[in-house]
Every structure is written in C-alpha cells, then in structure tokens.
Design a protein around this motif. Structure first.
Motif, PDB file in Angstrom:
ATOM      1  N   SER A 370       0.864  -1.238   0.246  1.00  0.00           N
ATOM      2  CA  SER A 370       0.085   0.100  -0.025  1.00  0.00           C
ATOM      3  C   SER A 370       0.822   1.104   0.075  1.00  0.00           C
ATOM      4  CB  SER A 370      -0.822   0.025   1.233  1.00  0.00           C
ATOM      5  OG  SER A 370      -1.526   1.313   1.383  1.00  0.00           O
ATOM      6  N   TYR A 371       0.714   2.289  -0.705  1.00  0.00           N
ATOM      7  CA  TYR A 371       1.518   3.194  -0.729  1.00  0.00           C
ATOM      8  C   TYR A 371       0.513   4.589  -0.406  1.00  0.00           C
ATOM      9  CZ  TYR A 371      -0.979   3.650  -5.550  1.00  0.00           C
ATOM     10  OH  TYR A 371      -1.826   3.686  -6.449  1.00  0.00           O
ATOM     11  N   ALA A 372      -0.458   4.189   0.839  1.00  0.00           N
ATOM     12  CA  ALA A 372      -1.201   5.312   1.586  1.00  0.00           C
ATOM     13  C   ALA A 372      -0.682   5.706   2.662  1.00  0.00           C
ATOM     14  CB  ALA A 372      -2.657   4.390   1.824  1.00  0.00           C
ATOM     15  N   LEU A 373       0.557   6.075   2.545  1.00  0.00           N
ATOM     16  CA  LEU A 373       1.517   6.535   3.718  1.00  0.00           C
ATOM     17  C   LEU A 373       2.479   7.725   3.173  1.00  0.00           C
ATOM     18  CD1 LEU A 373       4.279   4.038   4.606  1.00  0.00           C
ATOM     19  CD2 LEU A 373       2.706   3.766   2.744  1.00  0.00           C
ATOM     20  N   ALA A 374       3.211   8.326   3.823  1.00  0.00           N
ATOM     21  CA  ALA A 374       3.876   9.515   3.642  1.00  0.00           C
ATOM     22  C   ALA A 374       5.102   9.077   2.368  1.00  0.00           C
ATOM     23  CB  ALA A 374       4.736  10.247   4.724  1.00  0.00           C
ATOM     24  N   MET A 375       5.268  10.056   1.937  1.00  0.00           N
ATOM     25  CA  MET A 375       6.344   9.657   0.523  1.00  0.00           C
ATOM     26  C   MET A 375       7.833   9.272   1.314  1.00  0.00           C
ATOM     27  SD  MET A 375       6.779   9.574  -2.901  1.00  0.00           S
ATOM     28  CE  MET A 375       5.747  11.031  -3.596  1.00  0.00           C
ATOM     29  N   ASP A 376       8.180   9.829   2.129  1.00  0.00           N
ATOM     30  CA  ASP A 376       9.619   9.723   2.866  1.00  0.00           C
ATOM     31  C   ASP A 376       9.529   8.204   3.338  1.00  0.00           C
ATOM     32  OD1 ASP A 376       7.873  10.329   4.924  1.00  0.00           O
ATOM     33  OD2 ASP A 376       9.373  11.128   6.131  1.00  0.00           O
ATOM     34  N   GLU A 377       8.264   7.782   3.788  1.00  0.00           N
ATOM     35  CA  GLU A 377       8.246   6.343   4.527  1.00  0.00           C
ATOM     36  C   GLU A 377       8.267   5.375   3.148  1.00  0.00           C
ATOM     37  OE1 GLU A 377       5.790   5.788   8.542  1.00  0.00           O
ATOM     38  OE2 GLU A 377       4.733   6.851   7.197  1.00  0.00           O
ATOM     39  N   LEU A 378       7.598   5.643   1.966  1.00  0.00           N
ATOM     40  CA  LEU A 378       7.645   4.831   0.898  1.00  0.00           C
ATOM     41  C   LEU A 378       9.120   4.740   0.546  1.00  0.00           C
ATOM     42  CD1 LEU A 378       4.505   5.996  -1.395  1.00  0.00           C
ATOM     43  CD2 LEU A 378       4.700   3.850   0.073  1.00  0.00           C
ATOM     44  N   VAL A 379       9.908   5.802   0.255  1.00  0.00           N
ATOM     45  CA  VAL A 379      11.210   5.693  -0.069  1.00  0.00           C
ATOM     46  C   VAL A 379      12.031   4.976   0.859  1.00  0.00           C
ATOM     47  CG1 VAL A 379      13.213   6.996  -0.997  1.00  0.00           C
ATOM     48  CG2 VAL A 379      10.939   8.009  -1.450  1.00  0.00           C
ATOM     49  N   GLU A 380      12.135   5.055   2.052  1.00  0.00           N
ATOM     50  CA  GLU A 380      12.654   4.540   2.987  1.00  0.00           C
ATOM     51  C   GLU A 380      12.317   2.919   2.986  1.00  0.00           C
ATOM     52  OE1 GLU A 380      15.225   3.243   5.997  1.00  0.00           O
ATOM     53  OE2 GLU A 380      15.234   5.135   4.795  1.00  0.00           O
ATOM     54  N   ALA A 381      10.943   2.484   2.815  1.00  0.00           N
ATOM     55  CA  ALA A 381      10.410   1.237   2.530  1.00  0.00           C
ATOM     56  C   ALA A 381      11.219   0.630   1.596  1.00  0.00           C
ATOM     57  CB  ALA A 381       9.204   0.972   2.619  1.00  0.00           C
ATOM     58  N   ALA A 382      11.279   1.043   0.365  1.00  0.00           N
ATOM     59  CA  ALA A 382      11.745   0.273  -0.851  1.00  0.00           C
ATOM     60  C   ALA A 382      13.356   0.392  -0.621  1.00  0.00           C
ATOM     61  CB  ALA A 382      11.526   1.439  -1.905  1.00  0.00           C
ATOM     62  N   LYS A 383      13.958   1.542  -0.005  1.00  0.00           N
ATOM     63  CA  LYS A 383      15.293   1.350   0.356  1.00  0.00           C
ATOM     64  C   LYS A 383      15.819   0.214   0.747  1.00  0.00           C
ATOM     65  CE  LYS A 383      19.135   3.792   2.664  1.00  0.00           C
ATOM     66  NZ  LYS A 383      19.263   5.073   3.352  1.00  0.00           N
ATOM     67  N   ARG A 384      14.818  -0.282   2.103  1.00  0.00           N
ATOM     68  CA  ARG A 384      15.075  -1.542   2.920  1.00  0.00           C
ATOM     69  C   ARG A 384      14.846  -2.774   2.261  1.00  0.00           C
ATOM     70  NH1 ARG A 384      12.308   0.404   8.849  1.00  0.00           N
ATOM     71  NH2 ARG A 384      13.262   2.241   8.841  1.00  0.00           N
ATOM     72  N   ILE A 385      13.876  -2.859   1.329  1.00  0.00           N
ATOM     73  CA  ILE A 385      13.660  -4.035   0.528  1.00  0.00           C
ATOM     74  C   ILE A 385      14.723  -4.352  -0.155  1.00  0.00           C
ATOM     75  CG2 ILE A 385      11.952  -5.154  -1.163  1.00  0.00           C
ATOM     76  CD1 ILE A 385       9.503  -3.305   0.413  1.00  0.00           C
ATOM     77  N   LYS A 386      15.229  -3.164  -1.065  1.00  0.00           N
ATOM     78  CA  LYS A 386      16.276  -3.460  -2.103  1.00  0.00           C
ATOM     79  C   LYS A 386      17.444  -4.035  -1.093  1.00  0.00           C
ATOM     80  CE  LYS A 386      18.857  -1.352  -5.630  1.00  0.00           C
ATOM     81  NZ  LYS A 386      18.816   0.019  -6.442  1.00  0.00           N
ATOM     82  N   ARG A 387      17.697  -3.351  -0.048  1.00  0.00           N
ATOM     83  CA  ARG A 387      19.035  -3.846   0.931  1.00  0.00           C
ATOM     84  C   ARG A 387      18.876  -5.297   1.183  1.00  0.00           C
ATOM     85  NH1 ARG A 387      19.495   0.153   5.412  1.00  0.00           N
ATOM     86  NH2 ARG A 387      18.003  -0.881   6.443  1.00  0.00           N
ATOM     87  N   PHE A 388      17.746  -5.601   1.592  1.00  0.00           N
ATOM     88  CA  PHE A 388      17.393  -7.106   2.020  1.00  0.00           C
ATOM     89  C   PHE A 388      17.608  -7.815   0.985  1.00  0.00           C
ATOM     90  CE2 PHE A 388      14.679 -11.273   2.254  1.00  0.00           C
ATOM     91  CZ  PHE A 388      14.837 -10.991   3.500  1.00  0.00           C
ATOM     92  N   VAL A 389      17.164  -7.623  -0.429  1.00  0.00           N
ATOM     93  CA  VAL A 389      17.020  -8.377  -1.613  1.00  0.00           C
ATOM     94  C   VAL A 389      18.555  -8.684  -1.669  1.00  0.00           C
ATOM     95  CG1 VAL A 389      16.719  -8.700  -3.900  1.00  0.00           C
ATOM     96  CG2 VAL A 389      14.995  -7.913  -2.612  1.00  0.00           C
ATOM     97  N   LEU A 390      19.504  -7.560  -1.923  1.00  0.00           N
ATOM     98  CA  LEU A 390      20.767  -7.513  -2.184  1.00  0.00           C
ATOM     99  C   LEU A 390      21.681  -8.405  -1.240  1.00  0.00           C
ATOM    100  CD1 LEU A 390      21.339  -4.211  -3.696  1.00  0.00           C
ATOM    101  CD2 LEU A 390      21.020  -5.969  -4.831  1.00  0.00           C
ATOM    102  N   ASN A 391      21.350  -8.222   0.107  1.00  0.00           N
ATOM    103  CA  ASN A 391      21.986  -8.907   1.195  1.00  0.00           C
ATOM    104  C   ASN A 391      21.827 -10.329   1.178  1.00  0.00           C
ATOM    105  OD1 ASN A 391      23.217  -6.403   1.965  1.00  0.00           O
ATOM    106  ND2 ASN A 391      21.769  -6.278   3.711  1.00  0.00           N
ATOM    107  N   HIS A 392      20.707 -10.802   0.626  1.00  0.00           N
ATOM    108  CA  HIS A 392      20.462 -12.168   0.755  1.00  0.00           C
ATOM    109  C   HIS A 392      20.648 -13.016  -0.797  1.00  0.00           C
ATOM    110  CE1 HIS A 392      18.644 -12.857   4.670  1.00  0.00           C
ATOM    111  NE2 HIS A 392      18.447 -11.400   4.875  1.00  0.00           N
ATOM    112  N   GLN A 393      21.163 -12.002  -1.626  1.00  0.00           N
ATOM    113  CA  GLN A 393      21.524 -12.745  -2.999  1.00  0.00           C
ATOM    114  C   GLN A 393      22.209 -14.147  -2.797  1.00  0.00           C
ATOM    115  OE1 GLN A 393      23.193  -9.542  -5.259  1.00  0.00           O
ATOM    116  NE2 GLN A 393      21.673  -9.650  -6.711  1.00  0.00           N
ATOM    117  N   ASN A 394      21.835 -14.948  -3.680  1.00  0.00           N
ATOM    118  CA  ASN A 394      22.485 -16.303  -3.705  1.00  0.00           C
ATOM    119  C   ASN A 394      22.660 -17.222  -2.309  1.00  0.00           C
ATOM    120  OD1 ASN A 394      22.956 -15.972  -6.350  1.00  0.00           O
ATOM    121  ND2 ASN A 394      24.575 -14.530  -5.918  1.00  0.00           N
TER     122      ASN A 394
END
Length: 395
Positions: A370-394
C-alpha cells in the motif's frame, strides 16, 4: 464450547494479521514501516467532521430506518446519475455499515447451500470468506498477470456450472489496482446474461484513478446489465472515511428489500451520525478527493519506479486504488526462500517493513504494497526491501 462449522472454515485476514504484527513491533520500539494499510492516510475532510458535529448537536443520535436515512439515499441517487449515468430509485438503494457489510448482507440474502460464486484471483481477502459464511462455494479463476490480472469471457465461461449464482467484479481492484474497460465489462456482462449469473460490481475505489482511463460501472452499459447487477460502493476510500463505516448497495428492488429486512435484524441501522457525515461528503465538491488523488498519483509513480529497480521484482503499473502488486518470485528464489510468505516474514523481522503476502489474495508469487503513507516512508521502505534482496542474494 464447540463453535459453529461456519466460523471454523474462516481464514484469518492476511492484511489484518500483518498490520497487527507491525503494530506489535512498533510497540516494542522498532522503527516499522507498514505497507499493509488498506485505508487512506489522510484525515476525513473538515467539512465532513463539522457535519457530524452539527448532527450530534442537533440531536441526530437516534435510530434511523434500517436501510439508511432518506436524505443520504437521495444523495446516492444523485451521485449515480451524475457520476455513472445510472438512474435508481431510493427503493433500489440500501445504506450499510460499510461496503464490506453491504457485500456480507448481499451474500446472505442471495446464496443457498452449495451455490457457487465466481471470484477472479487475485481477490480481496473477504470475498471468499463471506461466500462461505453464507453457505456458498467460492470458485476461483486465476486471471493472468499478462492480462493485467483481469478475467476474460472465456475464463468466465469455463468456470460456469449449473450451481453458479454470481460473479464478483472489482474495478479498480484490490489488490492489483487494475481496472476493466467498457469493452471488457460488456463482454463479461454478456456471458452473465447468457447464463443468468448475477453481477456483483465492487466499485469502492471508483474515485481513485490516476490515468486517463475512465471508470465504467458495468450496470451503466445497458438496461439489461443494470437489472442483472448489484453495485457496491461507499465513502470509505473516496473520502477517507474508513472508520465511519458507511457503504451502500444499489440493484434490483427485490434484492435490496431483502437486504434491508436482514439489516433490520442485524445492525438495526448504520450509525446515524456517520450517515449525516456521508451526506455532507456527497453534497460537497470533489476538491478534497482531487487533492488526495494528486498525492496518491505522485506516490504511485515513486514507489513503482523504486520497486521495479529491485533485482528479481517485476510489476504491472496499477491504474487505480492505492496498491501495487509486484511479482517477487525471482527475488524469493534468489534470496533462498521456499515461498513468498517466508520471504515477507523475514523482511519484517530483519528490515522492519511490513508487506502483505499474495497468498492471501490467491496469488502466491506476489505481494501487496500500500502506498497510503507519507512519501519519505515509501522511499525508505523501498530502500530497505532493496537492501534485504541484495544482502540475501545467492544465499
């Protein structure tokens, strides 16, 4: 004490479960970003709050007719005429305690044991549970992602049996944000007419569209379609009034009368004060809605761009509502998890971002954000998800 068999068949809401878990972590002091919310983060507009206060001060705090106050039903009639080119009488409208209650009541008066309701997947989590509570059988038809998760006439025909009573169409959709065109709705409607299947058209996200595409109510396509359709709507999403619990249904008078009779023995009536608040919502212009839409459109563009930049995640860009429904199958596999549910759980535990797994919506390879929250939280959430995916590669 032994519980009823009806209740024992229920599946807990995945959206509520993930929201509860996120709130629990927040209470423990963690910086949690919840992307599970199914409601606008804007407060109800001031003019609606003022109307509610005025109603209380004027003594509008008593029982109302079970099907809603006449003033609100008349406002809904005007809304349908103006927005959807649909003409209803007040006898063809019931006001309910939220659109969810409209659906629940409809299934209760419509279904007998064993009756089937076709539900395209991905689907809103409560459709199948409400069908089951009414003694019916949900029949799931998986809509292809390459077709923007939309049901086709051919798929609908294949799912029809001699027990089929209705089909649910949700446009714009929760969880995908996709919407049907007039031509697509017309093709589905013809199948329903040919097989005497009632159309249940959930249009709760009607006002939240961010493209040039126009919302079309299937009931507006022809008089035959209108006579074979029950439209479900409400003010929860459009006017940021989720907690006020005001929805409504419009359709054939005999169905609406049955729903009203049932409501008289269950809720008595929707909350009186909330009805007057909803009346104010429909009597005003749409400037507050448009302001909210503008913010949602900007957030959608941002979260869509950021999510699709993450390795292993693909996504169809939604046209409405306030959700994105990306496919994370490759990211889950790349991160070494056996299924999406485990991946989502790990992201919440490690990065404190709450996503809703697609399994609750009938699509195991996707998640709902859901993107029914503040823009800065959305940006931070995407940053964290990307970090998780990259940290757990392979791994």
């Amino acid at each position: 004490m032994e519980l009823s068999k009806r209740v024992e068949t229920l599946t807990p809401s995945s959206t509520l479960a993930i929201t509860a878990k996120a709130k629990e972590l927040k209470k423990q002091g963690y910086d949690v970003i919840g992307l599970g919310a199914g409601e606008p983060d804007f407060n109800t507009p001031d003019y609606i709050l003022e109307a509610a206060k005025e109603a209380m001060d004027s003594g509008m705090t008593k029982y109302t007719p079970a099907g809603g106050i006449m003033e609100l039903k008349e406002a809904i009639v005007r809304k349908f005429k103006q927005d959807n080119q649909l003409s209803y009488s007040t006898n063809e409208i019931i006001v309910t305690s939220g659109a969810k209650h409209a659906l629940y009541t409809l299934f209760q008066v419509l279904l007998n044991d064993g009756d089937e309701v076709i539900i395209p997947a991905p689907f809103w989590v409560s459709y199948p549970e409400q069908v089951k509570l009414a003694g019916g059988t949900p029949v799931f038809v998986s809509a292809l992602e390459e077709n923007e998760f939309k049901l086709t006439p051919g798929e609908l025909k294949k799912a029809v049996t001699d027990r089929t009573k209705a089909v649910v169409i949700n446009s714009p959709s929760n969880p995908t944000g996709m919407m049907y065109s007039k031509e697509e709705l017309e093709a589905l409607g013809k199948v329903c007419l040919d097989h005497n299947i009632l159309i249940i058209s959930d249009e709760i996200y009607e006002k939240l569209i961010y493209t040039s595409d126009e919302h079309v109510s299937i009931a507006s396509i022809s008089s035959e379609f209108k006579e074979n359709t029950v439209v479900i709507n409400g003010v929860s999403k459009s006017h940021s009034m989720t907690g006020w619990r005001i929805g409504y249904a419009a359709g054939p008078e005999e169905i609406i009368k049955a729903m009203t009779n049932l409501a008289s023995h269950s809720t008595s009536n929707p909350t009186s004060i909330a009805q007057f608040a909803a009346l104010a919502a429909y009597e005003a212009d749409e400037s507050a809605i448009n302001e909210m839409k503008k913010a949602f459109a900007e957030r959608l563009d941002t979260i869509y761009r950021l999510i699709t930049e993450i390795p292993g995640i693909t996504c169809k860009k939604p046209k409405g509502a306030f959700y994105v429904f990306p496919n994370v199958k490759e990211a889950v596999k790349m991160n070494g998890f056996s299924n999406t549910d485990e991946w989502v759980k790990a992201i919440l535990e490690e990065e404190k971002v709450a996503l809703v797994p697609g399994s609750g919506f009938g699509f195991d390879d996707n998640v709902r954000l859901s993107y029914a929250l503040a823009m800065d939280e959305l940006v931070e959430a995407a940053k964290r998800i990307k970090r998780f995916v990259l940290n757990h590669q392979n791994k």
